[in-house]
Structures are given as C-alpha cells and as structure tokens.
Design a protein around this motif. Structure first.
Motif, PDB file in Angstrom:
ATOM      1  N   GLU A   2       4.100   5.568  -5.553  1.00 49.76           N
ATOM      2  CA  GLU A   2       4.108   5.586  -7.022  1.00 49.76           C
ATOM      3  C   GLU A   2       3.068   6.557  -7.566  1.00 49.76           C
ATOM      4  O   GLU A   2       3.327   7.278  -8.527  1.00 49.76           O
ATOM      5  CB  GLU A   2       3.870   4.180  -7.574  1.00 49.76           C
ATOM      6  CG  GLU A   2       5.057   3.260  -7.383  1.00 49.76           C
ATOM      7  CD  GLU A   2       4.743   1.791  -7.667  1.00 49.76           C
ATOM      8  OE1 GLU A   2       3.540   1.431  -7.823  1.00 49.76           O
ATOM      9  OE2 GLU A   2       5.699   0.993  -7.719  1.00 49.76           O
ATOM     10  N   GLN A   3       1.879   6.581  -6.948  1.00 53.07           N
ATOM     11  CA  GLN A   3       0.842   7.519  -7.384  1.00 53.07           C
ATOM     12  C   GLN A   3       1.293   8.965  -7.186  1.00 53.07           C
ATOM     13  O   GLN A   3       1.093   9.812  -8.047  1.00 53.07           O
ATOM     14  CB  GLN A   3      -0.463   7.270  -6.628  1.00 53.07           C
ATOM     15  CG  GLN A   3      -1.173   6.018  -7.066  1.00 53.07           C
ATOM     16  CD  GLN A   3      -2.390   5.698  -6.213  1.00 53.07           C
ATOM     17  OE1 GLN A   3      -2.574   6.273  -5.136  1.00 53.07           O
ATOM     18  NE2 GLN A   3      -3.221   4.781  -6.673  1.00 53.07           N
ATOM     19  N   GLU A   4       1.928   9.230  -6.053  1.00 55.68           N
ATOM     20  CA  GLU A   4       2.431  10.576  -5.772  1.00 55.68           C
ATOM     21  C   GLU A   4       3.502  10.967  -6.791  1.00 55.68           C
ATOM     22  O   GLU A   4       3.525  12.082  -7.298  1.00 55.68           O
ATOM     23  CB  GLU A   4       3.007  10.612  -4.355  1.00 55.68           C
ATOM     24  CG  GLU A   4       3.429  11.979  -3.901  1.00 55.68           C
ATOM     25  CD  GLU A   4       3.950  11.949  -2.472  1.00 55.68           C
ATOM     26  OE1 GLU A   4       5.109  12.361  -2.270  1.00 55.68           O
ATOM     27  OE2 GLU A   4       3.208  11.510  -1.577  1.00 55.68           O
ATOM     28  N   GLU A   5       4.391  10.013  -7.092  1.00 60.56           N
ATOM     29  CA  GLU A   5       5.456  10.257  -8.062  1.00 60.56           C
ATOM     30  C   GLU A   5       4.880  10.522  -9.449  1.00 60.56           C
ATOM     31  O   GLU A   5       5.289  11.457 -10.132  1.00 60.56           O
ATOM     32  CB  GLU A   5       6.382   9.033  -8.102  1.00 60.56           C
ATOM     33  CG  GLU A   5       7.705   9.278  -8.772  1.00 60.56           C
ATOM     34  CD  GLU A   5       8.601   8.069  -8.632  1.00 60.56           C
ATOM     35  OE1 GLU A   5       8.790   7.377  -9.648  1.00 60.56           O
ATOM     36  OE2 GLU A   5       9.090   7.811  -7.516  1.00 60.56           O
ATOM     37  N   ASN A   6       3.908   9.707  -9.868  1.00 64.41           N
ATOM     38  CA  ASN A   6       3.285   9.890 -11.180  1.00 64.41           C
ATOM     39  C   ASN A   6       2.553  11.221 -11.264  1.00 64.41           C
ATOM     40  O   ASN A   6       2.589  11.898 -12.277  1.00 64.41           O
ATOM     41  CB  ASN A   6       2.328   8.741 -11.496  1.00 64.41           C
ATOM     42  CG  ASN A   6       3.060   7.447 -11.744  1.00 64.41           C
ATOM     43  OD1 ASN A   6       4.245   7.444 -12.068  1.00 64.41           O
ATOM     44  ND2 ASN A   6       2.367   6.335 -11.582  1.00 64.41           N
ATOM     45  N   LYS A  32       0.836  -1.206   0.000  1.00 68.62           N
ATOM     46  CA  LYS A  32       0.000   0.000   0.000  1.00 68.62           C
ATOM     47  C   LYS A  32       0.870   1.255   0.000  1.00 68.62           C
ATOM     48  O   LYS A  32       0.597   2.212  -0.719  1.00 68.62           O
ATOM     49  CB  LYS A  32      -0.920   0.023   1.219  1.00 68.62           C
ATOM     50  CG  LYS A  32      -2.111  -0.892   1.091  1.00 68.62           C
ATOM     51  CD  LYS A  32      -2.966  -0.842   2.351  1.00 68.62           C
ATOM     52  CE  LYS A  32      -4.088  -1.865   2.275  1.00 68.62           C
ATOM     53  NZ  LYS A  32      -4.869  -1.911   3.516  1.00 68.62           N
ATOM     54  N   HIS A  33       1.932   1.246   0.805  1.00 70.83           N
ATOM     55  CA  HIS A  33       2.831   2.398   0.851  1.00 70.83           C
ATOM     56  C   HIS A  33       3.525   2.588  -0.503  1.00 70.83           C
ATOM     57  O   HIS A  33       3.664   3.715  -0.980  1.00 70.83           O
ATOM     58  CB  HIS A  33       3.866   2.233   1.970  1.00 70.83           C
ATOM     59  CG  HIS A  33       4.692   3.448   2.194  1.00 70.83           C
ATOM     60  ND1 HIS A  33       4.206   4.579   2.802  1.00 70.83           N
ATOM     61  CD2 HIS A  33       5.973   3.735   1.860  1.00 70.83           C
ATOM     62  CE1 HIS A  33       5.141   5.497   2.838  1.00 70.83           C
ATOM     63  NE2 HIS A  33       6.228   5.011   2.275  1.00 70.83           N
ATOM     64  N   LYS A  34       3.920   1.489  -1.112  1.00 70.06           N
ATOM     65  CA  LYS A  34       4.584   1.554  -2.418  1.00 70.06           C
ATOM     66  C   LYS A  34       3.642   2.129  -3.483  1.00 70.06           C
ATOM     67  O   LYS A  34       4.038   2.993  -4.269  1.00 70.06           O
ATOM     68  CB  LYS A  34       5.052   0.153  -2.832  1.00 70.06           C
ATOM     69  CG  LYS A  34       5.800   0.128  -4.129  1.00 70.06           C
ATOM     70  CD  LYS A  34       6.278  -1.271  -4.449  1.00 70.06           C
ATOM     71  CE  LYS A  34       7.030  -1.255  -5.775  1.00 70.06           C
ATOM     72  NZ  LYS A  34       7.473  -2.574  -6.169  1.00 70.06           N
TER      73      LYS A  34
END
Length: 181
Positions: free
Chosen positions: A160-164, A154-156
């Motif tokens: 990834e969503q934040e990075e995208n 979930k953290h990953k």
C-alpha cells in the motif's frame, strides 16, 4: 455536465473497459493485484509466486510448510507428459510426503495413502484425492490465519505504501505537465 457524460459512458461499457484518469483499466476482480488478490481466495494466492513465497514463510512458522510443498509438487506432476519423468516425480512425491518414512510427511487420511506399487503406472491425477485433502486443510485452517498474520499484514502495508508513493509521483508528474505547458 462532464459528470453526466462520464456517467452515460460508464453505463454503456462494462466496468472492465472503463479507464481511470491514467488510462489504466478501472478496478475489478480481474485487475486486483498482490495482497488484494490473495484475500479473494486461496487459489489466487497459490497462482502468485510472491503469494506462495509469503504463504510458505507463514506455514514454516506453523510447522506445516509440507502442505503447500506437497500441493505444489502435485501441480507440477499433473503437467508432466513423459512417462519416465512421471515415474521419477511420483516416487519423489511418495518418498518425500506420503511414505511412513517421509521427510516431510503430510497429514492425510490413512486409508487414502498410496501403495508403492501404484508408482509403477503413474497417471496425472493419481495424487488428486490427497492433493484435494491438503488443499482443503490449508483453505479451511491455515489460509484464514495467514490473512491475519504479521507476514501478510506487513506485506500488505508495504504494498500500500508503494502504491501510494507511485500514485503521488504520478499526480505530481501530471500536475507538472499541466503547469509547464
């Protein structure tokens, strides 16, 4: 033509010195962040406060949080200089994790347990053998399960969503600069 020039440049400089289009260093082992870095080793996970927090959360669910707490206490103990503080911390570590009456007893080999008399003359590496046992227990047991756990995954995904999202915003800003000039 442009591709060949970039290709020649990248051959002349180490990958860590090559910048992407944002001017940030290219991806390498040293520039990995967050969950990507955690997956490379337990050491990297334990160097990251957020990684420790998530690992503790996982270990708590497995009823083995005392392992990482002991490891962290030993790391703190090794950095101490003042003899009086060392004595107090050594006693605290012993009473919390190693004594037969310990509130958060760690599972170390019986013959490795320290005798209370050693607490009178503490030295920075007095818990090292026990700390290594706990580290190996975490490394070869809990760590691999953590990397497959819902907590980690979930953290990953969130990372990834934040990075995208930030990459999309960055592309949009560059595009607006190009078209608004």
């Amino acid at each position: 033509m442009f591709t060949r020039a970039v290709s020649r440049l990248s051959r002349k400089r180490p990958p860590s010195e090559i910048n992407d289009s944002d001017g940030k260093p290219g991806s390498s082992q040293q520039t990995l962040k967050g969950t990507s870095r955690w997956t490379t080793s337990l050491e990297n996970l334990l160097e990251d406060p957020e990684g420790v927090k998530r690992f503790r959360e996982f270990l708590k669910k497995e009823f083995s949080e005392e392992n990482v707490l002991f490891w962290l206490a030993c790391e703190e103990f090794k950095k101490m200089q003042d003899k009086k503080q060392m004595q107090e911390k050594a006693k605290e570590i012993y009473m919390t994790f190693l004594s037969s009456k310990a509130s958060c007893q760690v599972n170390v080999e019986g013959q490795s347990r320290l005798n209370e008399t050693i607490l009178e003359e503490p030295h920075p590496l007095m818990f090292q053998k026990l700390q290594d046992q706990i580290f190996n227990l975490m490394k070869y047991d809990s760590y691999s399960r953590f990397l497959k756990s819902d907590i980690f995954l979930k953290h990953k995904r969130a990372e990834e969503q934040e990075e995208n999202s930030s990459e999309a915003q960055s592309v949009a800003k560059r595009a607006s600069r190009i078209y608004n000039t």
